[in-house]
Scaffold this active site. Sequence first.
Site, PDB file in Angstrom:
ATOM      1  N   SER A  39      77.368 -22.344  27.347  1.00  0.00           N
ATOM      2  CA  SER A  39      77.965 -21.020  27.596  1.00  0.00           C
ATOM      3  C   SER A  39      77.596 -20.571  28.998  1.00  0.00           C
ATOM      4  CB  SER A  39      77.428 -19.994  26.612  1.00  0.00           C
ATOM      5  OG  SER A  39      77.684 -20.383  25.301  1.00  0.00           O
ATOM      6  N   ARG A  43      68.831 -14.636  24.252  1.00  0.00           N
ATOM      7  CA  ARG A  43      68.867 -15.446  25.487  1.00  0.00           C
ATOM      8  C   ARG A  43      67.914 -14.885  26.552  1.00  0.00           C
ATOM      9  NH1 ARG A  43      71.474 -17.997  22.287  1.00  0.00           N
ATOM     10  NH2 ARG A  43      73.352 -19.213  22.716  1.00  0.00           N
ATOM     11  N   GLU A  87      74.914 -16.408  31.864  1.00  0.00           N
ATOM     12  CA  GLU A  87      73.769 -16.843  31.066  1.00  0.00           C
ATOM     13  C   GLU A  87      72.977 -17.886  31.844  1.00  0.00           C
ATOM     14  OE1 GLU A  87      72.283 -19.561  27.857  1.00  0.00           O
ATOM     15  OE2 GLU A  87      74.350 -19.088  27.317  1.00  0.00           O
TER      16      GLU A  87
HETATM   17  N1  EPU Z   1      86.475 -17.628  20.661  1.00  0.00           N
HETATM   18  C1  EPU Z   1      87.795 -17.634  21.034  1.00  0.00           C
HETATM   19  N2  EPU Z   1      88.157 -18.476  22.052  1.00  0.00           N
HETATM   20  C2  EPU Z   1      87.293 -19.286  22.682  1.00  0.00           C
HETATM   21  C3  EPU Z   1      85.941 -19.267  22.303  1.00  0.00           C
HETATM   22  C4  EPU Z   1      85.546 -18.436  21.274  1.00  0.00           C
HETATM   23  O1  EPU Z   1      88.602 -16.905  20.495  1.00  0.00           O
HETATM   24  O2  EPU Z   1      87.725 -20.000  23.583  1.00  0.00           O
HETATM   25  C5  EPU Z   1      86.066 -16.772  19.531  1.00  0.00           C
HETATM   26  C6  EPU Z   1      85.771 -17.635  18.307  1.00  0.00           C
HETATM   27  O3  EPU Z   1      86.915 -17.857  17.537  1.00  0.00           O
HETATM   28  C7  EPU Z   1      84.783 -16.774  17.558  1.00  0.00           C
HETATM   29  C8  EPU Z   1      84.011 -16.092  18.686  1.00  0.00           C
HETATM   30  O4  EPU Z   1      84.844 -16.138  19.829  1.00  0.00           O
HETATM   31  O5  EPU Z   1      85.417 -15.782  16.806  1.00  0.00           O
HETATM   32  C9  EPU Z   1      82.662 -16.724  18.954  1.00  0.00           C
HETATM   33  O6  EPU Z   1      82.830 -18.086  19.309  1.00  0.00           O
HETATM   34  P1  EPU Z   1      81.744 -19.231  18.937  1.00  0.00           P
HETATM   35  O7  EPU Z   1      81.388 -19.162  17.496  1.00  0.00           O
HETATM   36  O8  EPU Z   1      82.273 -20.510  19.470  1.00  0.00           O
HETATM   37  O9  EPU Z   1      80.430 -18.821  19.676  1.00  0.00           O
HETATM   38  P2  EPU Z   1      80.144 -18.139  21.099  1.00  0.00           P
HETATM   39  O10 EPU Z   1      79.791 -16.718  20.880  1.00  0.00           O
HETATM   40  O11 EPU Z   1      81.242 -18.430  22.047  1.00  0.00           O
HETATM   41  C10 EPU Z   1      77.563 -18.603  20.941  1.00  0.00           C
HETATM   42  C11 EPU Z   1      76.499 -19.170  21.829  1.00  0.00           C
HETATM   43  C12 EPU Z   1      76.573 -20.695  21.849  1.00  0.00           C
HETATM   44  C13 EPU Z   1      76.375 -21.195  20.420  1.00  0.00           C
HETATM   45  C14 EPU Z   1      77.473 -20.574  19.529  1.00  0.00           C
HETATM   46  C15 EPU Z   1      77.289 -20.929  18.069  1.00  0.00           C
HETATM   47  C16 EPU Z   1      76.092 -17.485  23.544  1.00  0.00           C
HETATM   48  C17 EPU Z   1      76.270 -17.107  24.977  1.00  0.00           C
HETATM   49  N3  EPU Z   1      76.645 -18.642  23.177  1.00  0.00           N
HETATM   50  O12 EPU Z   1      78.818 -18.944  21.528  1.00  0.00           O
HETATM   51  O13 EPU Z   1      75.512 -21.176  22.640  1.00  0.00           O
HETATM   52  O14 EPU Z   1      76.439 -22.610  20.352  1.00  0.00           O
HETATM   53  O15 EPU Z   1      77.417 -19.128  19.630  1.00  0.00           O
HETATM   54  O16 EPU Z   1      76.188 -20.252  17.551  1.00  0.00           O
HETATM   55  O17 EPU Z   1      75.466 -16.751  22.790  1.00  0.00           O
HETATM   56  C18 EPU Z   1      74.935 -21.837  24.859  1.00  0.00           C
HETATM   57  O18 EPU Z   1      74.169 -20.868  24.878  1.00  0.00           O
HETATM   58  O19 EPU Z   1      75.033 -22.616  25.836  1.00  0.00           O
HETATM   59  C19 EPU Z   1      75.754 -22.069  23.663  1.00  0.00           C
HETATM   60  C20 EPU Z   1      76.656 -23.043  23.611  1.00  0.00           C
END
Ligand code: EPU
Length: 337
Positions: A237, A162, A333
Amino acid sequence: MQVAENFSLKEYNTFGVDVKARKFISVHSTEELCDILQQTYASEIFVLGGGSNMLLTKDIDKTVIHIGLKGIELISESRDEVVLKVGAGENWHQFVLYCIEKAYGGLENLSLIPGNVGTAPVQNIGAYGVELKDTFDSCEAMRIQTLEIETFNLEQCEFDYRNSVFKNKLKGEYIITSVNFRLSKTDHQLSTSYGDIQAELDKNKIKKPTIKNVSDAVVSIRQKKLPDPRELGNSGSFFKNPVISETEFKRLQRQFPDMPFYALHANKIKVPAGWLIDQAGLKGYRKGDAGVHKNQALVLVNYGNATGEEILALSNEIQDKIYKKYGVKLEPEVNIF
Ligand code: EPU
């Protein structure tokens, strides 16, 4: 060229925050951009792309330049790949769909990300194990001081999680006008192991996925978890996933053994901010019209009439609570103005 004064930016930021620009100009060619920059002091300029990664907390007492540069051009083609030059003002997802339609591979995991092509390199957008840098060839950007168009290759962009040179040492100095992508025509390297993509393909009994199948899977996963900005204002995010040291991680893991994590290079561990916020009991938390999304705790939402300041206050409250509970500092972010 469209010019307006005292112009509401509500339709131009995906949070749907109603702030005003002193002057608003939408440019549709590099010549128009050059003209406007010539007439305006650098300190008086505020550049606006897709408005999908920003939180506006006050009126913009400047000239807002909306980058409406369009066009997709084939730069080179071989048996195995193409290079496309894409105008900064093209909508990101429409461009991804164009590639899928033409069977050009590499962007399918980045389906349905809000925003425009020109702002995608600034924060090296990423999802489901793929980042913009993986298909990035180069970009052109106008230097505000000299009005010259310069080309940046992959290395010069200094992409990171990012992050890029445009968010750091060159912040505010250049306006990206177009981006070149190198995409596959044959032997597509699909990335289906991350997140729920494989599960979604299995559910639909797809054994040999095409890039279209992967894109459809990503769209379906995102639609389940992430709110559509046209229905509920948000900026994806809100925070980055914090990267912490192995020592800090071990301390946290003893206390929270179920915490998911991704090991990075050099003894660094990335932990999901969404999980931290969720486990702190803040998923679905709401203060007035500003809230934490009910399905994805990393996304802050505007239920209608939240001001940028209210969303900012909510984000500060979350940062404080997360620091108190885990000793981890969350960093936004989105860009806050
Ligand atoms: N999780 C929870 N509760 C929640 C959200 C997430 O327990 O409310 C847990 C999920 O179960 C999982 C982990 O946290 O074990 C990661 O969650 P997720 O796969 O949804 O991805 P993220 O890390 O929250 C990142 C990116 C997203 C991207 C997703 C999928 C960043 C800041 N965000 O989110 O990007 O779509 O991975 O690759 O790196 C964005 O940048 O705007 C964005 C949406």
